[in-house]
Scaffold this motif. Sequence first.
Motif, PDB file in Angstrom:
ATOM      1  N   GLY A  88       0.819  -1.309   0.023  1.00 23.83           N
ATOM      2  CA  GLY A  88       0.039  -0.041   0.077  1.00 23.83           C
ATOM      3  C   GLY A  88       0.864   1.350   0.222  1.00 23.83           C
ATOM      4  N   GLY A  89       0.156   2.432   0.382  1.00 17.86           N
ATOM      5  CA  GLY A  89       0.989   3.698   0.283  1.00 17.86           C
ATOM      6  C   GLY A  89       1.958   3.704   1.335  1.00 17.86           C
ATOM      7  N   ARG A 155       0.494  -1.186  -5.199  1.00 17.66           N
ATOM      8  CA  ARG A 155      -1.056  -1.297  -5.062  1.00 17.66           C
ATOM      9  C   ARG A 155      -1.346  -2.570  -6.149  1.00 17.66           C
ATOM     10  NH1 ARG A 155      -2.856   2.425  -1.629  1.00 17.66           N
ATOM     11  NH2 ARG A 155      -1.882   4.511  -1.536  1.00 17.66           N
ATOM     12  N   LYS A 208      -0.814  -0.516   9.150  1.00 14.41           N
ATOM     13  CA  LYS A 208      -0.031   0.426   8.820  1.00 14.41           C
ATOM     14  C   LYS A 208      -1.094   1.419   7.878  1.00 14.41           C
ATOM     15  CE  LYS A 208      -0.145   1.223   4.899  1.00 14.41           C
ATOM     16  NZ  LYS A 208      -0.365   1.610   3.663  1.00 14.41           N
ATOM     17  N   THR A 209      -1.072   2.842   8.168  1.00 18.28           N
ATOM     18  CA  THR A 209      -1.945   3.681   7.567  1.00 18.28           C
ATOM     19  C   THR A 209      -1.563   5.093   8.163  1.00 18.28           C
ATOM     20  OG1 THR A 209      -4.026   4.887   7.531  1.00 18.28           O
ATOM     21  CG2 THR A 209      -3.778   2.919   9.146  1.00 18.28           C
ATOM     22  N   ILE A 210      -1.071   6.068   7.221  1.00 16.81           N
ATOM     23  CA  ILE A 210      -1.051   7.359   7.857  1.00 16.81           C
ATOM     24  C   ILE A 210      -2.539   8.183   7.964  1.00 16.81           C
ATOM     25  CG2 ILE A 210       1.375   7.920   7.242  1.00 16.81           C
ATOM     26  CD1 ILE A 210      -0.038   9.758   4.904  1.00 16.81           C
ATOM     27  N   ASP A 211      -3.401   7.656   7.535  1.00 14.41           N
ATOM     28  CA  ASP A 211      -4.567   8.108   7.634  1.00 14.41           C
ATOM     29  C   ASP A 211      -5.241   8.016   8.924  1.00 14.41           C
ATOM     30  OD1 ASP A 211      -4.304   8.874   5.080  1.00 14.41           O
ATOM     31  OD2 ASP A 211      -5.865   7.605   4.214  1.00 14.41           O
ATOM     32  N   MET A 254      -3.302  14.594   3.026  1.00 12.77           N
ATOM     33  CA  MET A 254      -3.953  13.312   3.051  1.00 12.77           C
ATOM     34  C   MET A 254      -4.933  12.884   3.780  1.00 12.77           C
ATOM     35  SD  MET A 254      -1.004  10.850   1.328  1.00 12.77           S
ATOM     36  CE  MET A 254      -0.247  11.041  -0.329  1.00 12.77           C
ATOM     37  N   GLY A 255      -5.836  12.028   3.457  1.00 14.57           N
ATOM     38  CA  GLY A 255      -6.935  11.535   4.290  1.00 14.57           C
ATOM     39  C   GLY A 255      -8.178  11.302   3.356  1.00 14.57           C
ATOM     40  N   ARG A 256      -8.112  10.168   2.879  1.00 14.51           N
ATOM     41  CA  ARG A 256      -9.151   9.691   1.959  1.00 14.51           C
ATOM     42  C   ARG A 256     -10.598   9.658   2.584  1.00 14.51           C
ATOM     43  NH1 ARG A 256      -7.097   6.238  -2.440  1.00 14.51           N
ATOM     44  NH2 ARG A 256      -5.592   5.258  -1.016  1.00 14.51           N
ATOM     45  N   GLU A 310      -8.048  15.653   2.080  1.00 17.88           N
ATOM     46  CA  GLU A 310      -8.119  15.239   0.568  1.00 17.88           C
ATOM     47  C   GLU A 310      -9.735  14.848   0.322  1.00 17.88           C
ATOM     48  OE1 GLU A 310      -5.935  12.238  -1.290  1.00 17.88           O
ATOM     49  OE2 GLU A 310      -5.778  11.257   0.414  1.00 17.88           O
ATOM     50  N   ASP A 329      -8.267   3.267  -8.017  1.00 15.64           N
ATOM     51  CA  ASP A 329      -6.873   2.626  -8.437  1.00 15.64           C
ATOM     52  C   ASP A 329      -6.694   1.243  -8.343  1.00 15.64           C
ATOM     53  OD1 ASP A 329      -6.796   1.590  -5.766  1.00 15.64           O
ATOM     54  OD2 ASP A 329      -5.394   3.440  -4.830  1.00 15.64           O
ATOM     55  N   ASN A 333      -9.327   1.456  -4.631  1.00 15.49           N
ATOM     56  CA  ASN A 333      -9.515   2.624  -3.439  1.00 15.49           C
ATOM     57  C   ASN A 333     -10.038   3.705  -4.553  1.00 15.49           C
ATOM     58  OD1 ASN A 333      -8.002   1.781  -1.187  1.00 15.49           O
ATOM     59  ND2 ASN A 333      -6.312   1.671  -2.452  1.00 15.49           N
ATOM     60  N   TYR A 367       3.087  13.571  -0.890  1.00 14.89           N
ATOM     61  CA  TYR A 367       4.027  12.714  -0.487  1.00 14.89           C
ATOM     62  C   TYR A 367       5.189  13.121   0.234  1.00 14.89           C
ATOM     63  CZ  TYR A 367       1.504  10.514  -4.342  1.00 14.89           C
ATOM     64  OH  TYR A 367       0.601   9.899  -5.184  1.00 14.89           O
ATOM     65  N   ARG A 370       4.136  11.511   3.709  1.00 12.25           N
ATOM     66  CA  ARG A 370       4.061  10.312   4.350  1.00 12.25           C
ATOM     67  C   ARG A 370       5.458   9.777   4.170  1.00 12.25           C
ATOM     68  NH1 ARG A 370       0.090   7.276  -0.177  1.00 12.25           N
ATOM     69  NH2 ARG A 370       1.999   6.931  -1.627  1.00 12.25           N
TER      70      ARG A 370
END
Length: 466
Positions: A88-89, A155, A208-211, A254-256, A310, A329, A333, A367, A370
């Motif tokens: 993932g990201g 991805r 794992k996720t920065i969101d 970021m933050g889908r 975002e 994507d 996502n 980017y 993250r």
Amino acid sequence: MTLHLDDLRVRHLGECHHDSPLADLVADKKTSPHYVSEGDRVLLDDTVSMLDRRGMAPGDLPSFEAAGPRRKIYFDPAEVTAGIVTCGGLCPGLNDVIRGLVQELTVQYDVKRILGFRNGFRGLTARHRHDTVDLTPDVVRDIHKSGGTILGSSRGGQDVEEMVDTLVLRGVNVLFVVGGDGGMNAATNLAAAIRSRGLDIAVIGVPKTIDNDLPYTDQSFGFQSAFAQAANFISSVSIEASASPDGIGIVKLMGRHSGFIACYASLARNAADVVLIPEVPFRLEGPDGLLARVERHVREKGFVVIVVAEGAGQDLLAERGLLQGGATDASGNAKLGDIGLLLREIISAHLTEVGLSPTVRYIDPSYAIRSVTANAYDSVYCLRLAHNAVHAAMAGRTETAVVRWRRRFVHVPMPLIISHRNQVDPDGDLWMSVQEATGGLVAPSDGRKLERPGVPERPGAGVVAG
Ligand SMILES: Nc1ncnc2c1ncn2[C@@H]1O[C@H](COP(=O)(O)OP(=O)(O)O)[C@@H](O)[C@H]1O
Ligand SMILES: O=P(O)(O)OC[C@H]1O[C@](O)(COP(=O)(O)O)[C@@H](O)[C@@H]1O
Ligand SMILES: [Mg+2]
């Protein structure tokens, strides 16, 4: 979703018969405010009223298995080949997790063979399965000094049976998956396929996720490093906006689907006047709408700083035909429209129309957030998650994620980690803090009433309109 004790039980591959090399370390340990002993469990709920509502005896309350070293383990370390995949990201701390896994496996358990699969699950396909990195303490010694992941990531979907074949062909009996909702989904499918073939392979997830959008974890690793970096961009935009006549500062973060980075980064600097997140739809028009609020700020203080996640305001993009409906994507996502650009255009037009001369400073750091190196806090957090992931695997847990829940490290069944998304609760205390810091909200589009509109005084906020 109402959870019961049985929903929180994790899968075991079988009885633990081997002596653990860490047995002496835990032999006399008892549960305390700083330790949860083997066999003890950590409660899901943490308030008197929540426990009271359940009306159950303590042993029946929903609770998680405590993570940590066991006296006996399932795998004979001499027979273990471990695999690690990051997917993932990117997120700060991925290299710290890899390093922690390798060090714990080799130094404490004396595991001799650790394979790093390259570029996410793509590395487990037939085409790439032999292109692995041999991970040793020497290889990982300094990797935590850089962001990203030395293994690469990707991805996009892969055939699950082909991935199981890879594990079998490469002799992997313990797989660590460091991934987000997509990665945990894939790991769950992989574990199910392993189970249906009757194979003795443990799959352990490190979420794992920065969101910060995965549930059943206090806060995801790397999140602190990410929002600290995001906060620097808010400061930059604030300085720029405050130095320009009718300055408009906009930072898109970021933050889908979840606005945690936007909220925390805004609170960290207390420089944001307006925070927009996906969880709280907002109106543009009307006396409490975004445009009026922005105009008020500019007229009263000379400038305004807007932080937007975002995923916020996607309905506004859709209304204007600026969204490719249903576009996704490679991992499925949703592809988002650019709310930052739309806000820049609409706000500039509005302020010009009402006679102001806006100067817009717009930053989309994307980017640059993250990809940062984990800060000291996240490095420690990653290392401890990695240690616990290794303990879980060696004790034969599978389809299990290792997380920190209410300060304790625990095992969570993987399906729970993907059962729903963690989001900022519009009725929760985080959003309340954001409201307190920004002095109110833009009118929600669902017609709810605003409680505290107004422009607060912020010490050091810069130019105040005369
Ligand atoms: N719903 C799903 N089911 C199975 N595998 C998935 C699913 N979503 C994503 N994956 C796989 O997991 C990997 C990572 O997913 P992605 O959504 O890109 O990142 P993340 O793990 O950070 O959420 C991808 O290789 C993708 O194929
Ligand atoms: O450009 P990419 O790699 O698709 O990443 C963008 C997305 O990645 C994220 O960082 C989340 O990543 P994950 O899906 O890997 O959790 C989002 O905040 C952002 O929308
Ligand atoms: Mg994801």
